[in-house]
Design a protein around this motif. Structure first.
Motif, PDB file in Angstrom:
ATOM      1  N   VAL A 143      17.257  -2.932   5.625  1.00 11.34           N
ATOM      2  CA  VAL A 143      16.300  -1.986   5.614  1.00 11.34           C
ATOM      3  C   VAL A 143      15.737  -1.570   6.871  1.00 11.34           C
ATOM      4  CG1 VAL A 143      15.728  -2.415   3.081  1.00 11.34           C
ATOM      5  CG2 VAL A 143      14.291  -3.232   5.015  1.00 11.34           C
ATOM      6  N   ASP A 144      15.547  -0.377   7.234  1.00  8.03           N
ATOM      7  CA  ASP A 144      14.898   0.105   8.386  1.00  8.03           C
ATOM      8  C   ASP A 144      13.728   0.912   8.085  1.00  8.03           C
ATOM      9  OD1 ASP A 144      14.495   0.124  11.067  1.00  8.03           O
ATOM     10  OD2 ASP A 144      16.336   1.129  11.603  1.00  8.03           O
ATOM     11  N   GLY A 145      13.758   2.001   8.617  1.00  9.69           N
ATOM     12  CA  GLY A 145      12.660   3.195   8.333  1.00  9.69           C
ATOM     13  C   GLY A 145      12.614   3.715   7.143  1.00  9.69           C
ATOM     14  N   ASP A 146      13.995   3.425   6.055  1.00  7.74           N
ATOM     15  CA  ASP A 146      13.924   4.036   4.775  1.00  7.74           C
ATOM     16  C   ASP A 146      13.527   3.068   3.840  1.00  7.74           C
ATOM     17  OD1 ASP A 146      15.911   2.158   5.474  1.00  7.74           O
ATOM     18  OD2 ASP A 146      17.330   3.554   4.424  1.00  7.74           O
ATOM     19  N   ALA A 147      12.793   2.085   4.125  1.00  6.46           N
ATOM     20  CA  ALA A 147      12.282   1.072   2.946  1.00  6.46           C
ATOM     21  C   ALA A 147      11.580   1.732   2.140  1.00  6.46           C
ATOM     22  CB  ALA A 147      11.856  -0.061   3.800  1.00  6.46           C
ATOM     23  N   GLU A 148      11.954   1.281   0.826  1.00  2.63           N
ATOM     24  CA  GLU A 148      11.129   1.872  -0.258  1.00  2.63           C
ATOM     25  C   GLU A 148      10.752   0.426  -1.200  1.00  2.63           C
ATOM     26  OE1 GLU A 148      10.702   5.101  -3.867  1.00  2.63           O
ATOM     27  OE2 GLU A 148      12.246   5.181  -2.414  1.00  2.63           O
ATOM     28  N   LYS A 184       5.086  -6.605   6.256  1.00  3.26           N
ATOM     29  CA  LYS A 184       6.567  -5.904   6.066  1.00  3.26           C
ATOM     30  C   LYS A 184       6.483  -4.401   5.612  1.00  3.26           C
ATOM     31  CE  LYS A 184       8.706  -9.424   7.303  1.00  3.26           C
ATOM     32  NZ  LYS A 184       9.672 -10.049   6.628  1.00  3.26           N
ATOM     33  N   ALA A 185       5.408  -4.060   4.829  1.00  2.00           N
ATOM     34  CA  ALA A 185       5.393  -2.596   4.532  1.00  2.00           C
ATOM     35  C   ALA A 185       3.743  -2.424   4.312  1.00  2.00           C
ATOM     36  CB  ALA A 185       5.656  -2.624   2.908  1.00  2.00           C
ATOM     37  N   PRO A 186       3.024  -2.181   5.660  1.00  6.19           N
ATOM     38  CA  PRO A 186       1.392  -2.169   5.389  1.00  6.19           C
ATOM     39  C   PRO A 186       0.876  -0.905   4.903  1.00  6.19           C
ATOM     40  CG  PRO A 186       2.632  -1.858   7.717  1.00  6.19           C
ATOM     41  CD  PRO A 186       3.761  -2.397   6.907  1.00  6.19           C
ATOM     42  N   ASN A 187       1.972   0.255   4.942  1.00  6.54           N
ATOM     43  CA  ASN A 187       1.475   1.471   4.261  1.00  6.54           C
ATOM     44  C   ASN A 187       1.678   1.548   2.901  1.00  6.54           C
ATOM     45  OD1 ASN A 187       0.599   2.453   6.730  1.00  6.54           O
ATOM     46  ND2 ASN A 187       2.597   3.244   7.508  1.00  6.54           N
ATOM     47  N   PHE A 188       2.140   0.612   2.048  1.00  2.00           N
ATOM     48  CA  PHE A 188       2.658   0.701   0.632  1.00  2.00           C
ATOM     49  C   PHE A 188       1.300   1.082  -0.116  1.00  2.00           C
ATOM     50  CE2 PHE A 188       2.765  -1.605  -3.355  1.00  2.00           C
ATOM     51  CZ  PHE A 188       3.684  -0.901  -4.141  1.00  2.00           C
ATOM     52  N   ARG A 189       1.373   2.107  -1.017  1.00  2.10           N
ATOM     53  CA  ARG A 189       0.683   2.217  -1.932  1.00  2.10           C
ATOM     54  C   ARG A 189       1.283   2.801  -3.173  1.00  2.10           C
ATOM     55  NH1 ARG A 189      -1.925   0.521   1.684  1.00  2.10           N
ATOM     56  NH2 ARG A 189      -3.757   1.085   2.627  1.00  2.10           N
ATOM     57  N   ILE A 190       0.381   2.534  -4.391  1.00  5.20           N
ATOM     58  CA  ILE A 190       0.916   3.174  -5.709  1.00  5.20           C
ATOM     59  C   ILE A 190       0.148   4.343  -5.746  1.00  5.20           C
ATOM     60  CG2 ILE A 190       1.234   2.999  -8.238  1.00  5.20           C
ATOM     61  CD1 ILE A 190       3.075   1.256  -6.885  1.00  5.20           C
ATOM     62  N   ASP A 191       0.698   5.537  -5.916  1.00  6.86           N
ATOM     63  CA  ASP A 191       0.246   6.864  -6.366  1.00  6.86           C
ATOM     64  C   ASP A 191      -0.782   6.656  -7.608  1.00  6.86           C
ATOM     65  OD1 ASP A 191      -0.594   9.461  -6.874  1.00  6.86           O
ATOM     66  OD2 ASP A 191       1.236  10.087  -7.105  1.00  6.86           O
ATOM     67  N   PRO A 192      -2.221   6.840  -7.493  1.00  8.43           N
ATOM     68  CA  PRO A 192      -2.999   6.727  -8.595  1.00  8.43           C
ATOM     69  C   PRO A 192      -2.308   7.574  -9.859  1.00  8.43           C
ATOM     70  CG  PRO A 192      -4.204   7.159  -6.653  1.00  8.43           C
ATOM     71  CD  PRO A 192      -2.765   7.572  -6.241  1.00  8.43           C
ATOM     72  N   ALA A 193      -1.841   8.611  -9.425  1.00  3.85           N
ATOM     73  CA  ALA A 193      -1.270   9.456 -10.497  1.00  3.85           C
ATOM     74  C   ALA A 193       0.246   8.930 -11.397  1.00  3.85           C
ATOM     75  CB  ALA A 193      -0.745  10.860 -10.381  1.00  3.85           C
ATOM     76  N   ARG A 224       3.267   8.697 -10.356  1.00  2.93           N
ATOM     77  CA  ARG A 224       4.220   9.626 -10.234  1.00  2.93           C
ATOM     78  C   ARG A 224       5.355   9.078  -9.175  1.00  2.93           C
ATOM     79  NH1 ARG A 224       0.535  13.441 -10.568  1.00  2.93           N
ATOM     80  NH2 ARG A 224       0.384  13.719  -8.060  1.00  2.93           N
ATOM     81  N   LYS A 225       4.844   8.453  -8.233  1.00  3.85           N
ATOM     82  CA  LYS A 225       5.617   7.802  -7.220  1.00  3.85           C
ATOM     83  C   LYS A 225       5.209   6.808  -6.374  1.00  3.85           C
ATOM     84  CE  LYS A 225       3.893  11.101  -3.679  1.00  3.85           C
ATOM     85  NZ  LYS A 225       4.197  12.296  -2.600  1.00  3.85           N
ATOM     86  N   VAL A 226       5.895   6.094  -5.393  1.00  2.00           N
ATOM     87  CA  VAL A 226       5.492   5.115  -4.678  1.00  2.00           C
ATOM     88  C   VAL A 226       5.127   5.863  -3.176  1.00  2.00           C
ATOM     89  CG1 VAL A 226       5.974   2.710  -3.568  1.00  2.00           C
ATOM     90  CG2 VAL A 226       6.555   3.235  -5.697  1.00  2.00           C
ATOM     91  N   ILE A 227       3.995   5.440  -2.593  1.00  3.50           N
ATOM     92  CA  ILE A 227       3.742   6.260  -1.420  1.00  3.50           C
ATOM     93  C   ILE A 227       4.271   5.284  -0.285  1.00  3.50           C
ATOM     94  CG2 ILE A 227       2.016   6.957   0.308  1.00  3.50           C
ATOM     95  CD1 ILE A 227       0.049   7.161  -2.126  1.00  3.50           C
ATOM     96  N   SER A 228       4.664   5.960   0.796  1.00  6.28           N
ATOM     97  CA  SER A 228       5.581   5.219   1.929  1.00  6.28           C
ATOM     98  C   SER A 228       5.138   3.834   2.131  1.00  6.28           C
ATOM     99  CB  SER A 228       5.343   6.096   3.227  1.00  6.28           C
ATOM    100  OG  SER A 228       5.895   5.299   4.211  1.00  6.28           O
ATOM    101  N   ALA A 229       6.395   3.007   2.190  1.00  7.90           N
ATOM    102  CA  ALA A 229       6.155   1.576   2.370  1.00  7.90           C
ATOM    103  C   ALA A 229       5.704   1.237   4.043  1.00  7.90           C
ATOM    104  CB  ALA A 229       7.373   0.842   2.169  1.00  7.90           C
ATOM    105  N   ARG A 230       6.356   2.110   4.955  1.00  8.77           N
ATOM    106  CA  ARG A 230       6.108   1.827   6.358  1.00  8.77           C
ATOM    107  C   ARG A 230       4.981   2.566   7.125  1.00  8.77           C
ATOM    108  NH1 ARG A 230       9.487  -2.589   8.298  1.00  8.77           N
ATOM    109  NH2 ARG A 230      10.958  -2.814   6.795  1.00  8.77           N
TER     110      ARG A 230
END
Length: 567
Positions: A93-98, A550-559, A561-567
């Motif tokens: 994975v690179d910048g496209d890690a999810e 490895k994924a400091p910006n990872f968050r779960i959208d409270p709604a 609906r999606k996973v917020i950016s991992a990077r």
């Protein structure tokens, strides 16, 4: 990002004579590549030893394979219509890690993320004993090997014991590479066996390395010293402290290619680190003896549960089960235990093993946020376990052998071996597993059940066959290993309290776990039952520490609906 196009060759494979161009165990990668091209994906079962291989062929087909126990590791991903592979998931994975929310749920369920899933969406780890072929834009994954348990041979105990001891000697000797011989030494049966045999097969004095804990019920250094004294090894000891954990938790967590919650990884790292500091380049580990020869206490427990099924079904369903159901809440200890026994015995394998699953006992709804749960299939982990159970052995395998084969997957391939592999890599030493030699595997598959579990006596044959080699105290001791007293220490050490509290609040901020659960876990449950709830604190802490690296910006959208950016 380190992505191997062709070839990726890891480990020490042993090729059949028809496939090798050089000696079967040649370490030359060009020789091995030539042999692998001769083998191809259709004949991987002819190769033994530990290996991972990835090949791109001239006809456009690509394929990967890994050894029977998953001693090595290989991951894969399809990118722009091509198969990419690497030893580590994070190398693909690179910048496209999810980050995959299902993988987080699986991690909290298993405390590791079992193959084929990884923490990253679209990146997969090849299960042990499997091969994957990529052609015409599609990947097909299939087992190239499954255990076959043969009918017991009519051979005397003495003859089997002689054969077994010679196989052990050969397996340990095969792991020597000319460097100073040495091994982990926990003081248990397996590591003591390896230490004793090193002294027999090497003309150098073996070095042994042991970890201790200054915590009641967690330290078995006395047994390691007994073994070291009997085998006359060059013995080294280190006592892991709470301060060591504070210094190394983030380092160990971030070293793994995905979240890894086996708490023994940290003491294993300190043991390997000590060996490296004493000039060792390779250590032997004792992993596999319990799973090949019947040494885990759950095997005896499941035999007891099996006795319930021997009762006439009419007696169980019409009389005993209704009677015991009424006693479940009884204050009388014997009746309550009997009712609990009947309840567990009535649940088939592998479901029975999850009756004490920490996440399930706490309740996923009580631990995890609705936003995370909305994105996962809570039934998926057990569904995978049922599939592995049903395919883990031959149709005619006994209940005990089915459980052994099942543990080769979940205990060894998914947890214990990645632990040792990661700890030794971080410390800068190599590792070998003589008890997982294919010859010992074949021997185990032909050994009678009664020799693995005699009545309720665990690994009976292994111990009896090694009388005279192993100290009597070690033969009689209970299994313990490198268990970490994290929960006990976290209640009394300010530094550990701080990193645990900060980590758990961090994973709550990411929307993974409920804030009220974190508060209850830290303030109430952990102080009351540190040995039990310390495990949940540990796995959440290691998850947060890995995500920070490895994924400091990872968050779960409270709604949800999606996973917020991992990077």
């Amino acid at each position: 990002m380190t992505v191997y196009d062709t070839p990726l060759i890891l480990g020490s494979p042993r090729f059949a004579s028809s496939h090798k161009t050089q000696p079967a165990t040649s370490t030359d990668r060009a020789d091995q590549a030539a042999a692998w091209r001769t083998v191809g994906p259709d004949q991987v079962a002819t190769v033994t030893g530990n290996f991972a291989v990835g090949m791109h062929e001239a006809d456009g087909r690509s394929w990967i394979a890994v050894d029977r126990f998953g001693i090595e590791s290989i991951c894969w991903r399809v990118v722009d219509g091509k198969l990419r592979f690497a030893a580590r998931a994070d190398d693909l994975v690179d910048g496209d890690a999810e980050i995959d929310p299902q993988a987080i749920y699986d991690y909290l369920y298993f405390h590791v993320i079992p193959s084929p899933r990884t923490i990253f969406k679209g990146v997969y780890r090849l299960p042990p004993g499997h091969v994957a072929i990529f052609e015409h834009g599609e990947v097909s994954v299939k087992p190239y090997w499954q255990p076959t348990f043969e009918a017991p041979r009519e051979t005397s105990f003495d003859a089997l014991a002689v054969e077994f001891r010679q196989l052990l000697r050969d397996s340990v000797e095969a792991q020597l590479d000319g460097s100073k011989p040495g091994c982990f030494l926990s003081g248990g049966t397996d590591s003591s066996t390896v230490a004793g045999l090193l002294g027999e097969v090497s003309d150098q004095q073996a070095a042994t390395f042991s970890i201790g804990f200054d915590a009641q019920g967690y330290d078995e250094m006395a047994f390691a010293r007994i073994a070291a004294q009997q085998f006359k090894t060059e013995h080294h000891e280190y006592y892991v402290t709470p301060d060591d954990l504070v210094r190394s938790i983030a380092k160990v967590a971030s070293h793994f290619d995905q979240p890894f919650g086996n708490s023994s990884a940290l003491p294993a790292y300190y043991c390997a680190k000590m060996a490296h500091e004493h000039g060792m380049t390779r250590l032997l580990a004792g992993d596999g003896g319990d799973e090949l020869f019947g040494g885990n206490s759950r095997y005896a427990k499941d035999r007891i549960f099996g006795w319930w099924g021997l009762l006439p079904s009419g007696l169980r369903t019409a009389a005993l089960e209704p009677l015991l159901e009424g006693q479940r809440a009884s204050g009388i200890g014997l009746l309550r235990k009997t009712a609990s026994y009947a309840e567990q015995a009535s649940v088939p394998m592998p479901d029975r093993q999850q009756m004490y699953n920490l996440l399930l006992r706490l309740g996923a709804d009580n631990v995890l946020t609705p936003a995370l749960l909305a994105q996962v299939d809570q039934a998926a982990p057990l569904a995978q376990q049922r599939t592995v159970w049903s395919s883990s052995s031959s149709v005619n395998a006994s209940a005990l052998n089915k459980q052994l084969a099942y543990d080769w997957r979940y205990t060894l391939a998914e947890s214990d071996l990645p632990k040792v592999r990661g700890a030794t890599q971080l410390a800068g030493v190599g590792v070998g597993y003589p008890l997982l030699d294919d010859r010992l595997l074949a021997f185990s598959c032909k050994l009678p059940d009664a020799y693995k579990l005699k009545g309720l006596k665990l690994r009976w044959f292994f111990k009896e066959a090694l009388r005279g080699l192993l100290p009597e105290e070690i033969i009689k001791k209970k299994k313990q290993g490198f268990g970490l007293p994290f929960g006990v220490w976290a209640n009394g050490h300010d530094g550990l309290k701080a990193i645990a509290r900060e980590s758990l609040h961090g994973i709550a901020e990411r929307g993974v776990v409920r804030r009220d659960f974190v508060d209850e876990l830290l303030k109430k449950r952990l102080p009351e039952y540190p040995g039990y709830y310390g495990e949940m604190v540990w796995i959440l802490m290691m998850l947060e520490q890995w995500l920070r690296a490895k994924a400091p910006n990872f968050r779960i959208d409270p709604a949800g609906r999606k996973v917020i950016s991992a990077r």
